[in-house]
Design an enzyme around this catalytic site. Structure first.
Site, short mmCIF file in Angstrom:
data_model
loop_
_atom_site.label_atom_id
_atom_site.label_comp_id
_atom_site.label_asym_id
_atom_site.label_seq_id
_atom_site.Cartn_x
_atom_site.Cartn_y
_atom_site.Cartn_z
N ASP A 47 0.82 -1.21 0.00
CA ASP A 47 0.00 0.00 0.00
C ASP A 47 0.85 1.26 0.00
O ASP A 47 0.36 2.35 -0.32
CB ASP A 47 -0.93 0.00 1.21
CG ASP A 47 -0.17 -0.10 2.53
OD1 ASP A 47 0.73 -0.95 2.60
OD2 ASP A 47 -0.47 0.66 3.45
N TRP A 189 24.59 40.95 13.11
CA TRP A 189 25.48 41.08 14.26
C TRP A 189 24.72 41.76 15.39
O TRP A 189 24.01 42.73 15.20
CB TRP A 189 26.71 41.93 13.88
CG TRP A 189 27.56 42.21 15.10
CD1 TRP A 189 28.45 41.38 15.69
CD2 TRP A 189 27.57 43.42 15.87
NE1 TRP A 189 29.00 41.98 16.80
CE2 TRP A 189 28.48 43.23 16.94
CE3 TRP A 189 26.88 44.63 15.79
CZ2 TRP A 189 28.72 44.22 17.89
CZ3 TRP A 189 27.12 45.62 16.74
CH2 TRP A 189 28.04 45.39 17.77
N ASP A 356 41.11 38.78 27.18
CA ASP A 356 40.59 38.93 25.81
C ASP A 356 41.61 39.64 24.93
O ASP A 356 42.82 39.64 25.20
CB ASP A 356 39.24 39.65 25.86
CG ASP A 356 38.32 39.24 24.72
OD1 ASP A 356 38.50 39.73 23.60
OD2 ASP A 356 37.40 38.43 24.96
N TRP A 467 38.15 31.26 20.75
CA TRP A 467 38.64 31.28 19.37
C TRP A 467 37.71 32.15 18.54
O TRP A 467 36.60 31.76 18.23
CB TRP A 467 38.69 29.86 18.83
CG TRP A 467 39.25 29.67 17.46
CD1 TRP A 467 38.73 30.13 16.29
CD2 TRP A 467 40.44 28.94 17.11
NE1 TRP A 467 39.52 29.73 15.22
CE2 TRP A 467 40.58 28.99 15.71
CE3 TRP A 467 41.38 28.24 17.85
CZ2 TRP A 467 41.62 28.37 15.03
CZ3 TRP A 467 42.43 27.62 17.17
CH2 TRP A 467 42.54 27.68 15.78
N ASP A 468 38.16 33.35 18.17
CA ASP A 468 37.30 34.32 17.52
C ASP A 468 37.56 34.38 16.02
O ASP A 468 38.62 33.96 15.52
CB ASP A 468 37.53 35.71 18.14
CG ASP A 468 36.30 36.60 18.07
OD1 ASP A 468 35.37 36.28 17.31
OD2 ASP A 468 36.28 37.62 18.78
N MET A 469 36.59 34.92 15.29
CA MET A 469 36.71 35.18 13.85
C MET A 469 35.83 36.40 13.57
O MET A 469 34.62 36.33 13.76
CB MET A 469 36.24 33.98 13.02
CG MET A 469 36.32 34.21 11.52
SD MET A 469 35.23 33.08 10.63
CE MET A 469 35.71 33.44 8.94
N ASN A 470 36.43 37.49 13.12
CA ASN A 470 35.69 38.75 13.11
C ASN A 470 35.42 39.34 11.74
O ASN A 470 35.14 40.54 11.64
CB ASN A 470 36.43 39.78 13.97
CG ASN A 470 36.10 39.62 15.44
OD1 ASN A 470 34.94 39.55 15.82
ND2 ASN A 470 37.12 39.53 16.27
N CYS A 516 33.80 31.62 18.64
CA CYS A 516 33.19 32.95 18.57
C CYS A 516 33.40 33.47 17.16
O CYS A 516 34.42 33.19 16.53
CB CYS A 516 33.84 33.89 19.59
SG CYS A 516 33.24 35.59 19.52
N ASP A 538 27.64 39.15 20.60
CA ASP A 538 28.35 40.26 21.22
C ASP A 538 27.39 41.19 21.96
O ASP A 538 27.83 42.07 22.71
CB ASP A 538 29.11 41.06 20.16
CG ASP A 538 30.40 40.38 19.73
OD1 ASP A 538 30.82 39.43 20.42
OD2 ASP A 538 30.98 40.79 18.71
#
EC number: 3.2.1.22
Length: 727
Positions: A47, A189, A356, A467-470, A516, A538
């Site tokens: 079916d 952002w 930071d 661990w940032d990336m902007n 981050c 942020d």
């Protein structure tokens, strides 16, 4: 066995404890049949079989991995260009195999199992006889979770080159008119995590990222729901892409009311050359079904991502309460100032100090020194090891901010290696925040960053790394790739990030890594595989955070959500909110402070002491409990949510009122997730009054709420079963 194959009819039935996913081979094509509540398997299930109208063509077939050019005019799951420039391929079924457990994906983050009994994997082989293109579709079905994980591996088994123009991870065709709505996360952002929900109509609804990262604007997640679907009832079909780069997701409704959902690596500006014998692996998509609304969909994702995507020492550990110096000092600090903040933190019970941006090179503002990962002895005369040692002696652990994917034109690294950034010869190099992006497709670049960070982590007692990336990717080209592979740069960049993260998190397993990306610009499952928590935004304003954290919880667990108390007036929106309100919002995630503790009054210090002590008692429940969203900040003046232990014997409820309401009616907050047969002791905040209330009353009548007549009111309840085991 959770995968049943009915070979005489070509039917494949994948079952979990509460879900079925079924497709069938029709004229050589894998055709979608059903996805939803678990169906009992019966022979021959005739079916359910797909019966196609004569001469209907592929445009009427609900396919599993559709193509374009042979009669299907909807969006395809893949497209390949042959060496002669033609773009016609036609994949046909060639066989299958079943694997116990769930294989890993080489070079990619992926959901995993710790015991092969947790899942079964079906690999379906499709072949285009003319070109030699082979596609292996992978379906991993979990036995006790309503989740199925899909990916595709495309292999050139021919003797000529192929160029992939599109290679998505998953495609599902929902046949027949379903009146779907689509729910997904939008923003920018400082205002991530907005929940967007709208109906689907004939045509295409699409969202994507072309930024080289998943992005603040859209998250790589969507759910198809019915108009009747709420938090607690109705069908919800979730799609979450385990990937940290540019992606696309689309829902296309055809003229017959059928809906096709596609998700995967963004095909815009993408191409991938496959020489004979080479293969291309797509990232995986985690597909979750809930017949009990969006709340249960979220909890399924939370449990899976918290325990079978996040890894390492900190996966199951309670996370430390931290203070970060960024909004306290920005770039203007010295070792003594940092230690003074840590000293106050120690008195208040805080466990971790995070240094930071601004500790390296000549970093007095954000226009220099990225790439020069050497401590600034002007600010830190004794170096990082000295300041970390001083902080450790106070009883706090030491954490550090880095931004390793970026390079400043004003840096020693750039002066030595100006070709190490992503760039196109002869074109300008677009700067954002006075920085460029390192070319992570290049092994020597990743090796340099690994060596630089390893030297620090090996010589300084670092317990935590942010661990940032902007910035997004621009001028996406690599000096190391030949012309025919330049369109591979963006995807190779992501693979390079993953390769470095695997190396460095493996080498330093005792460090808690937090990702981050200017806040939530890369809050995705791919990053959670390497770093079990993310700086959510942020924007630290508590009112804005109600929406940000509520929306993010649609797919991500509280254990992944970084949430801090910051100073007032708030640095992003200028709002003044009480310290208690800010604390209650932040304690609904990974808790911390982002301000100068030395500026607190004695009264404020006492409030913080109580907050820190309370969070130490409740954080296990916040970080590991089941989240129930009770009131949405997107729908009114109030918000509420609660965390419930797995055995339903303990719960924690938070409620918030943004603006005071004149002469309000009596309000009740209906709870969820409790056991109706249990009796619970209910404690409001620090009150000594602990009435006993039945679980049925708490869920159907609710808790009476009493707000003071002032703006920004919040409160919380601790709930404990007094008759555990009696249910």
């Amino acid at each position: 066995m959770s995968i049943i194959v009915q070979e005489q009819t070509g039917l494949f039935h994948l079952q979990s404890s509460g879900m079925s996913y079924i497709f069938q081979i029709v004229e050589g094509y894998p055709v979608h049949v059903y996805w939803g509540n678990r169906l009992k398997h019966r022979e021959p299930m005739s079916d359910l079989l797909i019966h196609t109208p004569k001469k209907a063509g592929l445009d009427r077939l609900p396919q599993e991995y559709p193509q374009y050019g042979s009669g299907d005019f909807r969006n395809p799951a893949y497209q390949a260009e042959l060496e002669d420039g033609t773009r016609i391929t036609e994949l046909k079924y060639a066989g299958y195999r079943i694997i116990k457990g769930k294989p890993s994906l080489t070079g990619f983050p992926a959901v995993y199992v710790e015991d092969e009994a947790e899942a079964d994997t079906l690999e379906l082989e499709l072949v285009d006889a003319y070109s030699g293109l082979q596609v292996v579709l992978s379906y991993s079905i979990f036995s006790d979770r309503n989740a199925i994980v899909r990916s595709a591996r495309l292999v050139n088994e021919g003797d000529k080159k192929l160029r992939l123009r599109r290679a998505l991870s998953a495609s599902v065709d929902f046949q027949g008119t379903r009146d779907f709505e689509i729910t997904y996360l939008t923003g920018a952002w400082a205002r991530e995590g907005n929940i967007t929900r709208k109906p689907l109509h004939q045509g295409e609804t699409r969202f994507d990222s072309k930024r080289g990262m998943s992005g603040h604007q859209f998250n790589p997640f969507a759910a198809l729901v019915t108009p009747q679907t709420t938090e607690y009832q109705g069908d919800a079909y979730g799609f979450s892409l385990v990937y940290s780069g540019g992606f696309e997701a689309s829902a296309e409704v055809d003229s017959f009311g059928s809906t096709r959902f596609n998700i995967g690596v963004n095909s815009f500006d993408f191409a991938w050359l496959l020489t004979p014998g080479e293969s291309f692996q797509t990232p995986e998509t985690v597909m979750v079904y809930s017949g009990q609304g969006l709340g249960e969909l979220s909890r399924t994702y939370h449990r899976l991502y918290r325990t079978r995507l996040c890894r390492g020492k900190y996966r199951d550990q309670e996370r430390p309460i931290l203070v970060n110096n960024w909004e306290a000092t920005y770039f203007n600090f010295n070792a003594d100032k940092l230690v003074s903040i840590a000293e106050e933190g120690a008195k208040l019970g805080i466990e971790l100090f995070v240094l930071d941006d601004g500790w390296f090179g000549k970093r007095d503002s954000d226009n220099s020194s990225l790439g020069d990962w050497v401590e600034d002895r002007r600010k830190l005369p004794g170096g990082l090891a000295d300041v970390a040692g001083r902080i450790n002696r106070l009883g706090l652990k030491f954490g550090l901010w880095v931004e390793p994917e970026m390079i400043s034109p004003d840096s020693e690294l750039y002066r030595k290696h100006p070709d190490w950034c992503l760039h196109v010869p002869g074109r300008r190099r677009s700067e954002a925040r006075w920085q460029l992006v390192l070319d992570y497709t290049r092994q020597e670049v990743r090796d340099y960053i690994y060596d630089s960070l390893s030297a620090i982590f090996s010589s300084v007692p670092v317990s935590y790394v942010k661990w940032d990336m902007n910035r997004c990717l621009t001028e996406i080209g690599s000096a190391e790739l030949p012309p025919e592979r330049q369109s591979e740069t963006a995807h190779r960049y992501v693979l390079g990030v993953y390769e470095l993260l695997e190396r460095i998190t493996t080498a330093f397993p005792d460090i808690l890594f937090e990702s981050c990306c200017s806040g939530g610009g890369r809050f995705d499952p791919g990053m959670l595989y390497y770093m079990p928590q993310t700086w959510t935004s942020d924007n630290t304003d508590a009112v804005e955070r109600l929406k940000i954290q509520y929306g993010t919880s649609l797919v991500y667990p509280a254990s992944a959500i970084g949430a801090h108390v910051s100073a007032v007036p708030n640095h992003q929106v200028g709002r003044m909110t009480p310290l208690e309100f800010r604390g209650d919002v932040a304690m609904s995630g990974n808790f911390g402070y982002e301000l100068d503790l030395t500026k607190f009054t004695e009264e404020e210090k006492e409030i913080v002491k109580r907050q820190v002590a309370a969070y130490k008692e409740i954080r296990g429940l916040v970080q590991k409990g089941d989240l129930y969203r009770l009131k949405s900040p997107f729908e009114g003046n109030e918000s509420a949510w609660m965390f419930v232990s797995e055995n339903k014997e303990e719960a924690l409820v938070y409620h918030f009122q943004v603006m005071a309401v004149p002469h309000p009616p009596q309000r009740y907050l209906r709870l969820a997730g409790l056991h109706p047969e249990l009796e619970y002791e209910v404690q409001s905040g620090d009150s000594e009054d602990k009435p006993i209330i039945g679980g049925d009353r708490l869920m159907h009548l609710g808790l009476p709420l009493a707000y003071e007549q002032k703006d920004y009111e919040s409160g919380w309840f601790r709930i404990r079963a007094v008759n555990p085991g009696k249910a």
